[in-house]
Design an enzyme around this catalytic site. Structure first.
Site, short mmCIF file in Angstrom:
data_model
loop_
_atom_site.label_atom_id
_atom_site.label_comp_id
_atom_site.label_asym_id
_atom_site.label_seq_id
_atom_site.Cartn_x
_atom_site.Cartn_y
_atom_site.Cartn_z
N ARG A 24 0.80 -1.22 0.00
CA ARG A 24 0.00 0.00 0.00
C ARG A 24 0.84 1.28 0.00
O ARG A 24 0.34 2.36 -0.26
CB ARG A 24 -0.96 -0.01 1.21
CG ARG A 24 -2.08 -1.02 1.07
CD ARG A 24 -2.79 -1.29 2.39
NE ARG A 24 -2.06 -2.21 3.26
CZ ARG A 24 -2.49 -2.63 4.46
NH1 ARG A 24 -3.64 -2.21 4.92
NH2 ARG A 24 -1.77 -3.48 5.17
N LYS A 78 33.18 24.66 0.40
CA LYS A 78 33.17 23.23 0.12
C LYS A 78 34.48 22.60 0.61
O LYS A 78 35.54 23.06 0.22
CB LYS A 78 32.98 23.00 -1.38
CG LYS A 78 33.02 21.56 -1.78
CD LYS A 78 34.01 21.33 -2.90
CE LYS A 78 34.61 19.96 -2.81
NZ LYS A 78 35.70 19.78 -3.75
#
Ligand code: UD1
Ligand code: CA
Length: 456
Positions: free
Chosen positions: A16, A351
């Site tokens: 489901r 970064k």
């Protein structure tokens, strides 16, 4: 308490959910639902935990690791059949066994504890945890006799109109006398609407043998939500989200709008930290005290010091120090480390870089693969040029260096201590300490050029 064993049912596919991900691995507040169940059982101090796996067995085992033993159910023939797969591990042991579905992550350990206590106090062979539902559709219903005694459970699909009107439901959690459970399982049949072996049938089997069978009702229905589809998944997420938020608030965290703040189950947050709306704290994030996070910030798997501000920014897999400010609109990407008193301003991306204490990049910069010392200043628009199209290279900027606006630092590169880089420079050679680097075309002024130009 007698010895306590736990069986977690997690072999179903979860049709489901309409998902490629196995149902019990769907996260609720950032943690797979079955892991919530296991963690709650661990809090109980269970002596053994056996998880029944089938669909996605490998993935489930990988997720839970050594926190559980496993029994494989190769064919999903029903919940009774699932429990039976644990027989070789548990069958002969003396004690109490609690069975919990892997898709009910909201049942608290305290509720499980009360269930076990009730079960042992009255000397029952089986006790079912029940709840009262406003809408019991889909759940098994508890059928009681004239004196209120538990007779049996009837599944929604097998129930008559009259039985469907019953609002007391089976939560899918049970306590059994361990040996009685495995004896009774042998007698469960599958002559029902789904052709499955139903675990709650053990109740009526034991009752017919004259054993005491009981029910213990929880007051809080939301605890018992069984997640079968994504509508209930979002309901469970809401309940758990508010529960987590409440715990942090009780511990001294201010959450301006709990409905609009998302905190993972594994996050830690210090006192007097304020979470502004639209903030997501994901994974194993640790935030110190006195911070202001948000509005609209996303922090995942990161460690943040004390008194730090992170406004409208993203921080992932990184460390941020104390007294530091990030944002608005900054992006701190994985493996970065910002020291104390660092300033990262608007439209700055960092970064895999380290910035030492007191360093600043206040506007419009990219800092990638760089090791930056303390009290370094990056002027507006500084770019660390870390990629040559093939490889990434490292830049190191030593303490107190001053990088003028709109400079390109072409890696590999080293800027020495205290050096200056003139605005607009493209720096391709190392700069020694204390030097000024200028790497730009010299300016020329052509006097009277404009008016002559306009005459022609
Ligand atoms: C089950 C109960 C129902 C109860 C509800 C509460 C039965 C027959 N019904 O229904 O009375 O109200 O939970 O949420 O038990 N599973 C296996 N192997 C199987 C079948 C199921 O491991 O062969 C696992 C599933 O992965 C799931 C759990 O058992 O974690 C419950 O199965 P599910 O199909 O969701 O049962 P429900 O229909 O919700
Ligand atoms: Ca279910």
């Amino acid at each position: 308490m007698a010895n306590v064993y736990a069986i977690v049912l997690a072999a179903g596919q979860g049709t489901r959910m309409k998902s490629n991900l196995y149902k019990v691995l769907h996260p609720v507040c950032g943690k797979p639902m079955v892991e919530h169940v296991i963690d709650n059982i661990k809090n109980l101090g269970a002596d053994r935990i056996v998880t029944i796996v089938g669909h996605g067995a490998e993935k489930v085992e990988e997720t839970l690791g050594s926190s559980s033993e496993y029994a494989l159910q190769t064919e999903q023939l029903g919940t009774a059949h699932a429990v039976q797969q644990a027989d070789s591990l548990l069958e002969n042991l003396e004690g109490t066994t609690i069975v919990v579905c892997g898709d009910t992550p909201l049942i608290r350990s305290t509720t499980m504890e009360r269930l076990i206590k009730h079960h042992e106090q009255i000397g029952a062979k089986a006790t079912i945890l029940t709840a009262f539902a406003d809408d019991p559709t889909g759940y098994g219903r508890i059928i009681r006799g004239k004196k209120g005694e538990v007779l049996r459970n009837v599944e929604h699909k097998d129930a008559s109109e009259e039985e469907r009107a019953v609002t007391e439901i089976n939560t899918g959690t049970y306590c059994f006398d361990n040996q009685a459970l495995f004896e009774a399982l042998k007698q469960v049949k599958n002559n029902n609407a789904q052709g499955e072996y139903y675990l709650p049938d053990v109740l009526s089997i034991l009752r017919e043998e004259g054993a005491l069978v009981s029910a213990y009702a929880t007051e809080d229905f939301s605890e018992t939500l069984g997640i079968n589809d994504r509508v209930v998944l979002s309901e469970a997420e809401r309940v758990m989200r508010l529960r987590i938020a409440e715990e942090h608030m009780r511990n001294g965290v201010t959450i301006i709008s709990p409905d609009n703040t998302y905190i993972s189950a594994d996050a830690e947050i210090g006192r007097d930290t304020v979470l502004q709306p639209g903030t997501m704290i994901e994974g194993k994030t640790m935030i110190g005290s006195g911070c202001v996070i948000g509005p609209n910030s996303q922090l995942s798997n990161s460690v943040i010091g004390d008194r730090t501000t992170i406004n409208s920014s993203v921080v992932r897999d990184s460390k941020v120090g104390t007294g530091t400010t990030v944002g608005p609109f900054a992006h701190i990407r994985p493996e970065s480390e910002l020291g104390n008193e660092v300033r990262i301003g608007n439209f700055v991306e960092v970064k895999k870089s380290t910035l030492g204490e007191g360093s600043k990049a206040s506007h419009l910069s990219y800092i990638g693969d760089a090791t930056v010392g303390s009290n370094v200043n990056f002027g507006c628009g500084t770019i660390v040029v870390n990629y040559d199209g093939k490889n990434k290279h490292i830049t190191s900027v030593e303490d107190e260096a001053f990088i003028g606006c709109n400079a390109n630092l072409v890696a590999p590169l080293k800027i020495g201590k205290g050096a200056f880089v003139a605005a607009g420079s493209t720096v391709t050679k190392d700069v020694p300490a204390d030097a000024l680097a200028i790497g730009r075309a010299r300016q020329e002024n052509k006097e009277g050029y404009v008016s002559k130009f306009k005459l022609n």
